[in-house]
Design a protein around this motif. Structure first.
Motif, PDB file in Angstrom:
ATOM      1  N   GLU A   1      -1.803   7.337   3.689  1.00  0.00           N
ATOM      2  CA  GLU A   1      -0.982   6.207   4.224  1.00  0.00           C
ATOM      3  C   GLU A   1      -1.733   5.433   5.204  1.00  0.00           C
ATOM      4  O   GLU A   1      -2.502   5.674   5.875  1.00  0.00           O
ATOM      5  N   SER A   2      -1.253   4.165   5.048  1.00  0.00           N
ATOM      6  CA  SER A   2      -2.066   3.347   6.098  1.00  0.00           C
ATOM      7  C   SER A   2      -2.101   3.701   7.672  1.00  0.00           C
ATOM      8  O   SER A   2      -3.080   3.743   8.267  1.00  0.00           O
TER       9      SER A   2
ATOM     10  N   SER B   1      -1.237   5.961  -1.319  1.00  0.00           N
ATOM     11  CA  SER B   1      -2.891   5.800  -1.011  1.00  0.00           C
ATOM     12  C   SER B   1      -3.338   4.834  -2.316  1.00  0.00           C
ATOM     13  O   SER B   1      -4.646   5.038  -2.618  1.00  0.00           O
TER      14      SER B   1
ATOM     15  N   ILE C   1      -4.475   6.347   7.896  1.00  0.00           N
ATOM     16  CA  ILE C   1      -5.773   6.004   8.193  1.00  0.00           C
ATOM     17  C   ILE C   1      -6.386   5.423   8.958  1.00  0.00           C
ATOM     18  O   ILE C   1      -7.383   5.938   9.830  1.00  0.00           O
TER      19      ILE C   1
ATOM     20  N   ALA D   1      -4.262  -1.274   6.131  1.00  0.00           N
ATOM     21  CA  ALA D   1      -4.902  -0.328   5.688  1.00  0.00           C
ATOM     22  C   ALA D   1      -6.166  -1.290   4.680  1.00  0.00           C
ATOM     23  O   ALA D   1      -7.213  -0.577   4.736  1.00  0.00           O
TER      24      ALA D   1
ATOM     25  N   ASP E   1       1.663  -3.163   6.880  1.00  0.00           N
ATOM     26  CA  ASP E   1       0.817  -2.009   6.790  1.00  0.00           C
ATOM     27  C   ASP E   1      -0.084  -1.900   5.914  1.00  0.00           C
ATOM     28  O   ASP E   1      -1.187  -1.224   5.772  1.00  0.00           O
TER      29      ASP E   1
ATOM     30  N   TYR F   1       0.964  -1.100   0.076  1.00  0.00           N
ATOM     31  CA  TYR F   1      -0.247  -0.077   0.044  1.00  0.00           C
ATOM     32  C   TYR F   1       0.961   1.230  -0.176  1.00  0.00           C
ATOM     33  O   TYR F   1       1.524   1.560   1.130  1.00  0.00           O
TER      34      TYR F   1
END
Length: 754
Positions: A564-565, A483, A568, A542, A538, A480
């Motif tokens: 980014e995770s 985004s 979030i 996400a 990560d 991830y």
């Protein structure tokens, strides 16, 4: 001029039959330098022998490739109907014929050099510095133009030459293929005179003039002059036919721009040879649809020397992804089938990179250097070995796949940068397509029924190559980054045996739902193991958090994937601290529990953890209660009824008892964190569901019904089984929508007494 007779044993003639033929003098045209080459009868015999040899070598390889394609096609259509052993011997033999033909072709091409001067007709005098493949067009007594190809060291230096015009050595463009402007006067609809700039072809007139000048010097006969004019005019028309018009503003009726796309460079000449422009009709891409390396569609634009191909890799039925089973699972062979994927690749190829793909049997994908903003491919030396038949191909995702060590490149391809305009997608075989979801491929292109169930989960990504090494030697790795979910695949998985390098695919908003569905099937089929070998931590967090963000905020996937995770998850935790946000999540789950159908246990666990989180604000908020007197169970007593109902709704798509256990282990407001204690977490849920409950008929008894829900779940699920929800009649019982009551369970009593 005298005529001579040639006798030769050629590779493209079966059983070494001796070929007899009469060959007179000939005039050849070399487009790359706009030069006429005059060869007498004696020398022309040798030149024709060279032409036939180069043609036969390539034609033998194309013939072997077509035989392999046809066999693969037959195996595809007979998949599941004929046993594998029915094709083993023929498949082995067909691959061997292709490898042998390739070795013979490369043996003759190995003297070609990588850098060939542009705009020059090379001959034997230049072999010390450069040897190229010269594209020649015979002009005398032919029905139309025919490309022939000879190595430059076979052209004698004493043969007479005449240059028709100068060639732009940077652009590979000669003046005789250009157009000139002309002002056209006309009358418009109102009768007014108009003047417009138009263009008219001057090629025919210019060529005639140049040929007349050449005829004086070379002493052409009038008959030869007419032959030359006819063939060159035919050549010019064929070169313009089928141009792809790469710029949006170009208009086909504006012929003044044609010459910008006609390529007569040294690389274009080699590309045309590699694609079979000089072969017989059976193998010539201009005469029929060319055969692709893998089953698909391909075409060739002569003037631009560009080939386009649509490929299904490894074939239309895909490759099954395998993953080790848990030691306690008792799975046959100790391996889980995660489902099948295939790749659809569209490539537009040109130059030496395109030529290498037409000659070499292997493929190399590149994402670095000059291709830093995209992806390129080129041919790679390889000997192919027969893979399993279509529908039976598998790859274990936990076994590293280092790049193969390719053999030595032939000189002309040494140092060639991967090139081309490459696009494509990963398609996953959906065993149970949802209603209304259609495959991205045109149904007219489908060969077998199973193809209708393949759907795109990620598209070939451009501009994210800096992270393409993620996962090291992993075959299939999910990250991830910026985004977006991105899947990096070893080229061996995309292109099959003989491939090296990696490609990256991106999951966008349009393919997010299909990606989630595919991943949940994979996760379920490995019994919810942690897939560290194929997904970064990560990235998994996400993936767990985004559906929760979508539910809590009522937004689409494209909007949820904007950070980014870590951002979030941090933003989600902060947002859900607000009681109003928890209510929005509750209402979202109550109104549409199906949105959690293809979400991992970590997501469902985070939803439940958020729903049972409460303070005084939740108690006084009437939206958490059920004050609707028209609802079925409004007369049932119990606080926070709607929040409790949402907990059960969040479990609607739990697939098995193992799935349920995973949900309870991940009861945290931070999706994707480490597992907790299933028993303790479950007691927290029961305690919340039992708030305000009494052992009386008119209470909801929600706390007692969680054990009932668990007992009704399946103990195991087959990898081909569809995702099924808890039946409505069972859910009605859990939500106290019916009057039938069940005995209180001991776990509930212990929780209430604690």
């Amino acid at each position: 001029m005298t005529k001579g007779t040639q006798q030769s044993s050629l590779d493209n003639v079966s059983k070494n039959t001796v070929v007899n033929g009469e060959h007179g003098p000939q005039v050849y045209f070399h487009p790359g330098s706009a030069t006429l080459l005059c060869v007498d009868a004696k020398d022309n015999r040798l030149l024709i022998q060279e032409q036939l040899k180069m043609t036969a070598l390539l034609e033998n390889q194309k013939k072997a490739q077509i035989a392999l394609d046809e066999l693969n096609f037959e195996m595809l259509t007979q998949a599941g109907k004929q046993p594998q052993r029915a094709y083993e011997s023929k498949l082995q033999s067909t691959y061997q014929q292709l490898n042998d033909a390739n070795e013979k072709l490369k043996a003759e091409l190995k003297t070609l050099t990588a850098k060939v001067p542009e705009g020059e007709l090379l001959d034997e005098n230049s072999k010390g510095s450069a040897i190229g493949l010269m594209e020649l067009i015979p002009l005398q007594k032919t029905a139309g133009f025919k490309s022939t190809y000879v190595r430059s060291d076979k052209i004698r230096s004493h043969w007479r030459k005449y240059k028709l015009s100068e060639v732009d050595k940077k652009r590979g463009e000669a003046s005789f293929i250009k157009y000139e402007a002309k002002e056209v006067t006309g009358i418009d609809a109102d009768g007014n005179e108009t003047k417009n700039s138009s263009f008219r072809e001057n090629r025919r007139r210019r060529v005639k003039k140049q040929l007349k000048e050449a005829s004086v010097s070379l002493k052409f006969e009038d008959e030869l002059l007419e032959d030359c004019n006819f063939v060159l005019t035919d050549w010019a028309k064929k070169m313009n036919k089928g141009l792809t018009w790469p710029k949006e503003n170009d208009k086909p009726d504006d012929e003044s721009t044609y010459h910008q796309y006609v390529d007569i460079s040294a690389q274009a000449q080699l590309m045309r040879y590699s694609q079979g422009a000089g072969l017989s009709a059976e193998f010539n891409p201009l005469e029929k649809k060319a055969s692709a390396k893998m089953e698909g569609h391909s075409s060739f634009a002569l003037g631009e020397a560009k080939a386009s191909a649509e490929l299904f890799i490894p074939d239309r039925l895909g490759t099954a992804l395998l993953f080790p089973a848990k030691a306690t699972a008792g799975v046959a062979g100790g391996v889980c089938n995660m489902g099948a994927i295939r790749y659809t690749i569209n490539a537009v190829l040109s130059g030496n990179a395109g030529a290498s793909l037409g000659i070499e049997l292997g493929v190399e994908a590149d994402f670095s250097g000059e291709m830093a903003k995209g992806y390129g491919i080129k041919g790679s030396p390889a000997k192919l070995t027969p893979p399993p038949p279509p529908g039976q191909r598998t790859i274990n995702l936990t076994i590293p796949q280092p790049d193969i060590q390719a053999g030595a490149e032939i000189g002309v391809f040494a140092g060639v940068q991967a090139g081309g305009n490459v696009s494509g997608a990963i398609e996953w075989f959906d065993p149970h397509p949802d209603d209304g979801n259609k495959n991205v491929q045109d149904s007219n292109k489908q060969i077998v029924n199973k193809e209708a169930k393949f759907t795109a989960i990620a598209k070939l990504s451009l501009g994210v190559t800096a992270q393409a090494g993620a996962g090291g030697t992993a075959v299939f790795y999910v990250t991830y980054i910026n985004s977006r979910f991105r899947i990096y695949c070893k080229a061996a998985l995309c292109w099959g045996v003989g491939a090296k390098g990696s490609l990256g695919f991106e999951v966008d908003g349009n393919s997010f739902a299909a990606f989630m569905k595919s991943f949940l099937y994979m996760l379920r089929n490995v019994d919810y193991q942690k897939l560290e070998q194929m997904m970064k931590g990560d990235a998994f967090r996400a993936l767990c958090a985004i559906p929760l963000v979508m539910a809590a905020q009522g937004i689409q996937a494209i909007d949820a994937m904007y950070k980014e995770s870590s951002n979030i998850i941090d933003g989600l935790k902060l947002d859900l601290e607000d009681e109003n946000s928890r209510v929005k999540l509750m209402e979202s789950i109550l109104n549409n529990p199906d949105q959690l159908k293809y979400t991992p246990p970590e997501t469902k666990g985070a939803v439940i953890a958020t729903l049972i989180d409460n303070n005084w604000a939740d108690w006084v908020d009437p939206r958490n209660q059920n004050n609707d007197f028209f609802s079925v169970n409004s007369w049932k007593i119990g606080p926070l009824k709607r929040r409790k109902q949402a907990v059960f709704k969040a479990l609607k798509w739990v697939q098995s008892q193992a799935d349920y256990n995973n949900v309870m282990q991940h009861l945290t407001t931070s999706p994707g964190e480490r597992k907790g204690d299933k028993g303790l977490n479950e007691q927290d849920v029961i305690k919340f569901l039992g708030i305000g409950e009494r052992s009386l008929f008119f209470y909801t008894h929600y706390g007692e019904k969680l054990a009932l829900l668990y007992g009704n779940l399946r103990t195991s699920v087959d990898h081909d089984d569809p995702f099924v929800s808890i039946p409505d009649h069972e859910m009605d019982e859990y939500l106290a929508m019916v009057d039938e009551q069940h005995p209180a369970n001991s776990l509930m009593k212990n929780t209430m007494m604690a």
